[in-house]
Structure formats: C-alpha cells, structure tokens
Design a protein around this motif. Structure first.
Motif, PDB file in Angstrom:
ATOM      1  N   ASN A  12       0.821  -1.214   0.000  1.00 37.37           N
ATOM      2  CA  ASN A  12       0.000   0.000   0.000  1.00 37.37           C
ATOM      3  C   ASN A  12       0.857   1.268   0.000  1.00 37.37           C
ATOM      4  O   ASN A  12       1.884   1.335   0.681  1.00 37.37           O
ATOM      5  CB  ASN A  12      -0.910   0.017   1.234  1.00 37.37           C
ATOM      6  CG  ASN A  12      -1.847  -1.169   1.267  1.00 37.37           C
ATOM      7  OD1 ASN A  12      -2.593  -1.402   0.326  1.00 37.37           O
ATOM      8  ND2 ASN A  12      -1.794  -1.935   2.339  1.00 37.37           N
ATOM      9  N   ASN A  14      -0.037   5.416   0.490  1.00 33.52           N
ATOM     10  CA  ASN A  14      -1.138   6.294   0.876  1.00 33.52           C
ATOM     11  C   ASN A  14      -0.772   7.771   0.717  1.00 33.52           C
ATOM     12  O   ASN A  14       0.217   8.235   1.288  1.00 33.52           O
ATOM     13  CB  ASN A  14      -1.548   6.022   2.330  1.00 33.52           C
ATOM     14  CG  ASN A  14      -2.105   4.635   2.517  1.00 33.52           C
ATOM     15  OD1 ASN A  14      -2.971   4.203   1.765  1.00 33.52           O
ATOM     16  ND2 ASN A  14      -1.592   3.901   3.499  1.00 33.52           N
ATOM     17  N   ASN A  15      -1.561   8.469  -0.101  1.00 31.44           N
ATOM     18  CA  ASN A  15      -1.478   9.923  -0.250  1.00 31.44           C
ATOM     19  C   ASN A  15      -0.088  10.417  -0.641  1.00 31.44           C
ATOM     20  O   ASN A  15       0.479  11.311  -0.011  1.00 31.44           O
ATOM     21  CB  ASN A  15      -1.946  10.603   1.036  1.00 31.44           C
ATOM     22  CG  ASN A  15      -3.426  10.388   1.285  1.00 31.44           C
ATOM     23  OD1 ASN A  15      -4.224  10.331   0.340  1.00 31.44           O
ATOM     24  ND2 ASN A  15      -3.800  10.252   2.541  1.00 31.44           N
ATOM     25  N   SER A  38      -3.065   7.284  -3.922  1.00 29.91           N
ATOM     26  CA  SER A  38      -2.996   6.105  -3.052  1.00 29.91           C
ATOM     27  C   SER A  38      -3.188   4.855  -3.902  1.00 29.91           C
ATOM     28  O   SER A  38      -4.003   4.855  -4.837  1.00 29.91           O
ATOM     29  CB  SER A  38      -4.070   6.152  -1.961  1.00 29.91           C
ATOM     30  OG  SER A  38      -3.871   7.264  -1.110  1.00 29.91           O
ATOM     31  N   LYS A  40      -3.471   0.466  -3.594  1.00 29.77           N
ATOM     32  CA  LYS A  40      -3.508  -0.822  -2.905  1.00 29.77           C
ATOM     33  C   LYS A  40      -3.208  -1.876  -3.955  1.00 29.77           C
ATOM     34  O   LYS A  40      -4.024  -2.153  -4.829  1.00 29.77           O
ATOM     35  CB  LYS A  40      -4.880  -1.043  -2.274  1.00 29.77           C
ATOM     36  CG  LYS A  40      -5.006  -2.342  -1.496  1.00 29.77           C
ATOM     37  CD  LYS A  40      -6.407  -2.464  -0.865  1.00 29.77           C
ATOM     38  CE  LYS A  40      -6.553  -3.747  -0.077  1.00 29.77           C
ATOM     39  NZ  LYS A  40      -7.903  -3.873   0.532  1.00 29.77           N
ATOM     40  N   CYS A  64       6.587   4.567  -6.281  1.00 30.24           N
ATOM     41  CA  CYS A  64       6.304   5.998  -6.060  1.00 30.24           C
ATOM     42  C   CYS A  64       6.945   6.861  -7.131  1.00 30.24           C
ATOM     43  O   CYS A  64       6.333   7.831  -7.611  1.00 30.24           O
ATOM     44  CB  CYS A  64       6.799   6.418  -4.674  1.00 30.24           C
ATOM     45  SG  CYS A  64       5.788   5.795  -3.310  1.00 30.24           S
ATOM     46  N   THR A 121     -11.672   6.617  -7.592  1.00 37.36           N
ATOM     47  CA  THR A 121     -11.082   5.335  -7.214  1.00 37.36           C
ATOM     48  C   THR A 121     -11.518   4.271  -8.214  1.00 37.36           C
ATOM     49  O   THR A 121     -12.705   4.174  -8.540  1.00 37.36           O
ATOM     50  CB  THR A 121     -11.517   4.898  -5.804  1.00 37.36           C
ATOM     51  OG1 THR A 121     -11.070   5.863  -4.852  1.00 37.36           O
ATOM     52  CG2 THR A 121     -10.936   3.537  -5.440  1.00 37.36           C
TER      53      THR A 121
END
Length: 278
Positions: A12, A14-15, A38, A40, A64, A121
């Motif tokens: 994961n 996140n943000n 984000s 998953k 990232c 999403t």
C-alpha cells in the motif's frame, strides 16, 4: 493471475503528494496543482517474506517514482483518464503486480465551495480467460496461427495453447471438417472489450457471418472469463453448450484439466469424460 477466492497480499501507498498539470480548466494545465495518489497493490509477497529479498516483491520506492513520473510527464483533462491510464501502465510494467485499487485526489479542486478533496477510485486487475479457435476454410492452420499471433498483445498474454485437432462440423454439418484449438490468456480487457478484439481479429481473417454455424476462415469464442457467469444480448459466459462440444472440451482438458465450470461445478476432465461416455 489472481484466482477468484484466492487470498491476496497487498503493498500500500497512501497519499503520495505530486504537483502536476491535469484538469479541465486552462489554468489547471498551465499552473498545475497538488494531487494525492494512493494505491492498494495485489501481489503475492510470501516468497519475499520468506527470502528477505526485495526482488520478490514490489519496491514501493520504485513504484512511487513511477507514479510521480507518469503524473508529471502527462497532461489530461479528467482525473478519470489519469487514474485509468496509470493503473493500466502499472499493471503492464510491473510483472509481480496482479491487481490494483488506485485513488487520485484533488485537494485544490476549483469548484468554489468548501471541500476537502475530490477523488476517483478504480479497481483493475489481470483476468484469466479461455478462448476457442476454429477454421474450416482455406489454410486453416495458417488462420489459427495468425489468430493466435494477433491475440498476443500488450493487454492479452497468450499463456498456453492446445494442440490443433480435426473435428466434424457442429450444427450445420454439410461443410468441411474444422481445425480447432483452445488457448488460455491473461487479459486486462473487460469481457466486451475482449469480444470486440476477437471480432477485429476475425475481420482481419475475412470472416463472413452468412450461415449460422456455417463455414468460416476463423472463429473465436470466449469460453470462460475468470469464474464469471454473465449474459446479455451480445455475450454469454460460460459459452452456451460448451459441455457438449468435443472440439471445445478436449482442447480445454489439455490446457486446463482441473478448471471447474462455474455453473456445472465439474472440471474439464470430468466433462470430457462424460461426453466420451455418451
């Protein structure tokens, strides 16, 4: 490939904050704004957990950087487009990645009202499908060979194909014997997108639909798509009456003997043995 019902592990993020130039308004494209991403990501990490080897899992630092580069190096009007294209690129470029739930938020969305974020999403993944191939006009082997080559593209990975087999015509029997096979693929396409692609390949082979079950240069049918049970005016999955068609069952038994029919709850081996007994 993510098997329905199989436990999946996740990596994961996140943000992740990225400044990029996406939006409907010209100032969004020119001045840019902040986005929060984000992800998953479905991946089998057991091997990494046992080996302590980074090569056996997703490197979230690399992920990232990939997301950041994609967001900065492209410009789209809609974040719907951003999230769709990014999810597809990630599934295509990271071999271990089997599925992804991706969220992109716009904390500075220009709507003139108090708002924390606007976001999109989506969930996308690889899917396992089985496709039947048939031909009884011209050089049938060449038509099947070329059909398989056309199938194998970035969004469709041909994994395993049965031997070609000669069978009698089904339904309309006053025609030459068929050359048949089945192939197993992983695909990012939806069932209808996959059907459209099959029709394009048939058209490339000059397929004509004149007589139902009649002679054809190339026939491509979706037999299974994951464990999906689906029906509309254009498509039925699993393929109707496949359990009574030797030219489907025997090639299916060859490439996926233990694959279980989601309605009949019998394996390809069991169904082919039933057909042989009849």
């Amino acid at each position: 490939m993510l098997i329905s019902g199989e436990k999946m592990d996740y990596v994961n993020i996140n943000n992740l904050e990225i400044f990029a130039n996406h939006g409907v308004f010209p100032e969004e494209n020119f001045l840019g704004q902040k986005f929060l991403v984000s992800a998953k990501m479905g991946v089998d990490i057991r091997k990494a957990g046992l080996s302590d080897d980074l090569n056996n899992t997703l490197n979230y630092g690399e992920i990232c950087q990939y997301i950041t580069d994609f967001m900065k190096n492209n410009t789209f009007k809609l974040i719907e487009t951003v999230v769709e294209r990014l999810a597809e690129k990630m599934l295509l470029n990271f071999e271990l990645l089997k599925s992804i739930e991706l969220t992109i938020k716009k904390p500075w969305a220009p709507i003139g009202l108090p708002l924390e974020t606007a976001s999109i999403t989506i969930k996308r993944s690889w899917h396992r499908a089985f496709i039947a191939l048939g031909s009884n006009m011209g050089d049938s082997k060449a038509y099947l060979d070329n059909g398989l080559k056309s199938l194998n593209c970035d969004k469709i990975k041909v994994l395993k194909t049965s031997e070609y087999m000669v069978t009698k015509a089904y339904g309309y029997t006053d025609q030459p014997d068929f050359l048949n096979a089945c192939t197993m693929v992983d695909t990012l396409l939806t069932p209808h997108e996959l059907l459209d692609r099959l029709h394009e390949i048939e058209k490339e082979a000059h397929r004509e639909r004149i007589i139902r079950w009649g002679p054809r240069t190339l026939d491509l049918d979706i037999i299974f798509y994951d464990k999906l049970i689906f029906e509309d005016d254009e498509l039925v999955i699993p393929h109707i009456d496949m359990e009574n068609r030797d030219f489907v069952l025997f090639p299916m038994k060859e490439i996926a003997p233990n694959f279980r029919h989601p309605i009949l709850n019998k394996t390809m081996t069991q169904l082919s043995e039933q057909l042989s007994d009849r």
